[in-house]
Design a protein around this motif. Sequence first.
Motif, short mmCIF file in Angstrom:
data_model
loop_
_atom_site.label_atom_id
_atom_site.label_comp_id
_atom_site.label_asym_id
_atom_site.label_seq_id
_atom_site.Cartn_x
_atom_site.Cartn_y
_atom_site.Cartn_z
N ALA A 75 12.90 0.15 -0.68
CA ALA A 75 12.04 1.17 -1.30
C ALA A 75 11.85 2.37 -0.39
O ALA A 75 11.92 3.53 -0.83
N THR A 76 11.62 2.12 0.91
CA THR A 76 11.45 3.23 1.84
C THR A 76 12.77 3.99 2.03
O THR A 76 12.75 5.22 2.21
N THR A 77 13.89 3.28 1.97
CA THR A 77 15.18 3.95 2.06
C THR A 77 15.41 4.86 0.85
O THR A 77 15.88 6.00 0.98
N GLN A 78 15.08 4.33 -0.32
CA GLN A 78 15.22 5.15 -1.54
C GLN A 78 14.29 6.37 -1.47
O GLN A 78 14.69 7.48 -1.85
N ALA A 79 13.07 6.17 -0.97
CA ALA A 79 12.14 7.29 -0.86
C ALA A 79 12.65 8.32 0.14
O ALA A 79 12.53 9.55 -0.08
N LEU A 80 13.24 7.86 1.23
CA LEU A 80 13.79 8.78 2.22
C LEU A 80 14.95 9.58 1.63
O LEU A 80 15.07 10.80 1.86
N ASP A 81 15.83 8.90 0.88
CA ASP A 81 16.97 9.61 0.27
C ASP A 81 16.48 10.68 -0.71
O ASP A 81 17.01 11.80 -0.75
N ALA A 82 15.48 10.31 -1.51
CA ALA A 82 14.95 11.28 -2.49
C ALA A 82 14.27 12.45 -1.79
O ALA A 82 14.43 13.63 -2.19
N THR A 83 13.55 12.15 -0.73
CA THR A 83 12.87 13.22 0.01
C THR A 83 13.89 14.13 0.68
O THR A 83 13.72 15.36 0.73
N LEU A 84 14.96 13.52 1.21
CA LEU A 84 16.00 14.32 1.85
C LEU A 84 16.66 15.26 0.83
O LEU A 84 16.95 16.43 1.15
N ASP A 97 7.53 12.28 7.35
CA ASP A 97 6.69 11.18 6.88
C ASP A 97 7.52 10.09 6.20
O ASP A 97 7.28 8.88 6.40
N ALA A 98 8.51 10.50 5.39
CA ALA A 98 9.37 9.52 4.72
C ALA A 98 10.17 8.72 5.73
O ALA A 98 10.36 7.50 5.59
N PHE A 99 10.64 9.40 6.78
CA PHE A 99 11.41 8.70 7.81
C PHE A 99 10.52 7.74 8.58
O PHE A 99 10.91 6.61 8.89
N ASP A 100 9.29 8.16 8.88
CA ASP A 100 8.36 7.28 9.59
C ASP A 100 8.04 6.03 8.77
O ASP A 100 7.89 4.93 9.33
N GLN A 101 7.94 6.18 7.45
CA GLN A 101 7.69 5.02 6.60
C GLN A 101 8.86 4.03 6.67
O GLN A 101 8.63 2.81 6.69
N GLN A 102 10.06 4.54 6.72
CA GLN A 102 11.21 3.65 6.81
C GLN A 102 11.23 2.93 8.16
O GLN A 102 11.52 1.72 8.24
N VAL A 103 10.91 3.66 9.24
CA VAL A 103 10.86 3.02 10.56
C VAL A 103 9.77 1.96 10.61
O VAL A 103 9.95 0.87 11.16
N ALA A 104 8.61 2.28 10.00
CA ALA A 104 7.52 1.31 9.98
C ALA A 104 7.93 0.06 9.20
O ALA A 104 7.58 -1.08 9.58
N ALA A 105 8.66 0.24 8.11
CA ALA A 105 9.15 -0.92 7.35
C ALA A 105 10.12 -1.75 8.19
O ALA A 105 10.11 -2.98 8.13
N GLY A 106 10.95 -1.07 8.97
CA GLY A 106 11.87 -1.79 9.85
C GLY A 106 11.12 -2.60 10.90
O GLY A 106 11.47 -3.75 11.19
N ARG A 107 10.06 -1.99 11.46
CA ARG A 107 9.26 -2.73 12.45
C ARG A 107 8.60 -3.95 11.80
O ARG A 107 8.55 -5.02 12.40
N ALA A 108 8.08 -3.77 10.60
CA ALA A 108 7.42 -4.89 9.92
C ALA A 108 8.42 -6.02 9.65
O ALA A 108 8.07 -7.20 9.74
#
Length: 460
Positions: free
Chosen positions: A381-390, A405-416
């Motif tokens: 989901a965060t990857t899709q959001a990042l692609d759409a934001t890009l 912000d979209a990239f940070d969300q993807q990184v946070a998902a990776g950490r989780a």
Amino acid sequence: MLALSSMITSLRLAALITSVLMAGCVSVDGALEAETARNSAAQYDNAIAPANEILPATDDVITQDGAAILALSRNPALRARLGDVGLARAEWAQAVLPPNPVAELTWFNPDGMGAILDADLRVPLTALLGYPWRRAEARARYDAAQSRAVLDVIDFASTARLAWVDAVAARERASLAERAMLSANAALVVAEEIDAAGNAPGLDLARQRVMTLSAQAARDDAVQDRFRAEMVLFEIMAGAAQLPDRLPDPLPTLDDDAFDAAVEQAFTNSLLLASARRDAEAAAQAAGYASLDSLPGGAELGATFDRENGDTETGLSAHFDIPLFGLGHPARAAAQIRARQAADRVIALEAEIRTALLVQFAEMRWAEERAAFMRNDYVPATTQALDATLAQYNAMQVGVYGLLDAFDQQVAAGRAYVDAMTRYHQARIAVLSLMQGGSPQTIELRAAADGTAMSRPEGH
């Protein structure tokens, strides 16, 4: 009297010969005891503590199994701990020998007339009567030391595996922090260009600089955590090694109804519980001969031989303590208290093992589900959001801060996801270690980021 003296002398000679023969039958080989412990720890399928396997090459990427093998084969602290079982065997080898007789010779006036030779040969009566209890106690303590040695091997292998998980997870977190910092640096370059063109207020550039510095600090923390985790692992393995960049995917887990079977297997194989039971047996044996020792004290019984002016006399001799100041009640009471303490420790340990297995089993199942959620839902989901934001950013519909912000969300998902995988592998190692006889490993009861708490496996 002469017949009695001859009989007693024959008995003493027989005891001495038996002692020598028994001493020759019990050998002490510390290296063999340590090797036996390692082999015993490796008798299970998917053993936590593998043995007799080829050591990984120094340039190989070390797996979790490889870390355990290297730690077991090279760590000097483990070798020192396994030396305890050799010491216990030496103590047992000494305890299986019967008590030595006591000889006392007195020669009066050896150079003059009327020389007198007085000889006494006695056996320590209380030591002889208590010999079966002492021997049983020493054997129980040796068996307990053997169990503790195998336990040390399993626990040390589990420690090596947990350290490997921590080190690999730290590498993943450091990689994510590096990506976040690179993204923040790129955004800062764009913000500086926008500010130079006068197309944004100065506050935006100041905010971006703060975000970049924060990302750099987080990256530095992650790198230091990676260094510390790797050093801990390398110390356990007694050498450096190449590590993978990510944790492996979850392995096939236990069935939903496997908890009761896991508890039964843990109780059957628990080396800590076996050691505690043998310690309780040894304490009971010690209480038995403590009751004997406390009553007659150091009583001795034997034969006496006296020769004076060519005349020989024989007889019996007895030596014992006079219980003038007590009959040994405190010593008997202390031995009985220690025996009860040892029995209570067995009961408490059974409860501790069951609770630890319950916690770790639930943690493993929870972490597996959380990792699957992250992998299948959250991260995509965060990857899709990042692609759409890009795409919107390229169309100049979203600013650089929205993209960041979209990239940070993807990184946070990776950490989780890394955190969930770390907890999964830690819990699985602990469960398998317990089922193979290891010590209860305490896993912190921490809730997930969204407040989801661990619970008992369904149906238990």
